[in-house]
Design a protein around this motif. Structure first.
Motif, PDB file in Angstrom:
ATOM      1  N   SER A  45      19.105  24.442  -0.994  1.00  0.00           N
ATOM      2  CA  SER A  45      17.906  23.633  -0.711  1.00  0.00           C
ATOM      3  C   SER A  45      17.175  22.946  -2.472  1.00  0.00           C
ATOM      4  N   ALA A  46      16.606  21.907  -3.004  1.00  0.00           N
ATOM      5  CA  ALA A  46      16.591  22.365  -4.441  1.00  0.00           C
ATOM      6  C   ALA A  46      15.419  23.014  -4.259  1.00  0.00           C
ATOM      7  N   PRO A  47      16.190  23.594  -6.012  1.00  0.00           N
ATOM      8  CA  PRO A  47      14.618  24.593  -6.350  1.00  0.00           C
ATOM      9  C   PRO A  47      13.240  23.678  -6.460  1.00  0.00           C
ATOM     10  N   LEU A  48      12.626  25.113  -5.671  1.00  0.00           N
ATOM     11  CA  LEU A  48      11.118  25.061  -5.994  1.00  0.00           C
ATOM     12  C   LEU A  48      10.678  24.600  -7.294  1.00  0.00           C
ATOM     13  N   SER A  49      10.655  26.304  -8.526  1.00  0.00           N
ATOM     14  CA  SER A  49      10.371  25.122  -9.666  1.00  0.00           C
ATOM     15  C   SER A  49      12.013  24.910 -10.706  1.00  0.00           C
TER      16      SER A  49
END
Length: 219
Positions: A45-49
């Protein structure tokens, strides 16, 4: 809560987010003649930050401590995806948590029941040809880095660190390194990601491991 069993996703100044182990990616088909290789296995998944791009100009911190001859060291041999021994502090453990085509992910750090929550991920991925600047940047942008500014520490490496992560009201240190190296005598073809957290007083444990990996892989 033992660190070795999960990845700590920490948002600077914020709380604790548990990034659970992703599932196994399906094997990528081999390219036919004349085609470019498909992207290497990426985070599920895409990184949160993600880290801030482009990296600020800098260099590898000369003040980071290294393992000394008098230090007690645990040498780990045969970690999947790493054809060299990995040296870590003597109380650490490393275990494989994900294997896929071109991907090896390990959880390393203080064992369950330790007083200090310390550790995180050591990840190795294939970097398909051409593993050039644009490819390396694209792969780096997929990594969680707590929203910190990347610092370019060499032609093929960048890092970010902070002592201002906050978890349950406690201040913590965070370090993430993304680097690329040659697994053989040819072109650069591998990515290494080291992403770990520790109590602020444990920062040097993580820095020693980062320095060891840099000395071995010459990034």
């Amino acid at each position: 809560m033992p660190v070795i069993g999960l990845v700590l996703g920490l948002v600077a100044g914020g709380g604790l987010v548990l990034l659970l182990d992703p599932g196994t990616d399906p094997p990528q088909p081999k390219p036919t003649a004349g085609q470019s290789a498909l992207p290497a296995p990426a985070p599920a998944s895409a990184p949160l930050s993600p880290g801030l791009e482009p990296p600020a100009q800098g260099e590898w911190p000369a003040q980071w401590v290294r393992f000394a001859a008098t230090d007690r060291i645990l040498t780990l041999n045969g970690l999947d995806g790493l054809a060299f021994p990995v040296k870590v502090p003597p109380t650490w453990q490393c275990r494989s948590v994900e294997r896929a085509a071109g991907l090896s992910r390990h959880q390393c750090g203080a064992p369950a029941g330790s007083e200090a929550e310390l550790g995180g991920e050591l990840v190795v991925r294939d970097c398909p040809a051409p593993c050039d600047g644009p490819r390396q940047t694209a792969m780096r942008t997929g990594e969680e880095a707590w929203g910190l500014q990347w610092v370019r520490s060499g032609p093929t490496s960048a890092y970010a660190e902070t002592s201002s992560l906050t978890v349950d009201g406690a201040q913590r240190y965070g370090l993430v390194v993304v680097a690329y190296w040659r697994s053989g005598s040819g072109d650069i073809d591998r990515q290494l990601v080291l992403r770990m957290t520790a109590p602020v007083g444990g920062a040097n444990q993580l820095r020693r491991v980062a320095n060891y990996l840099r000395d071995v892989l010459i990034f």
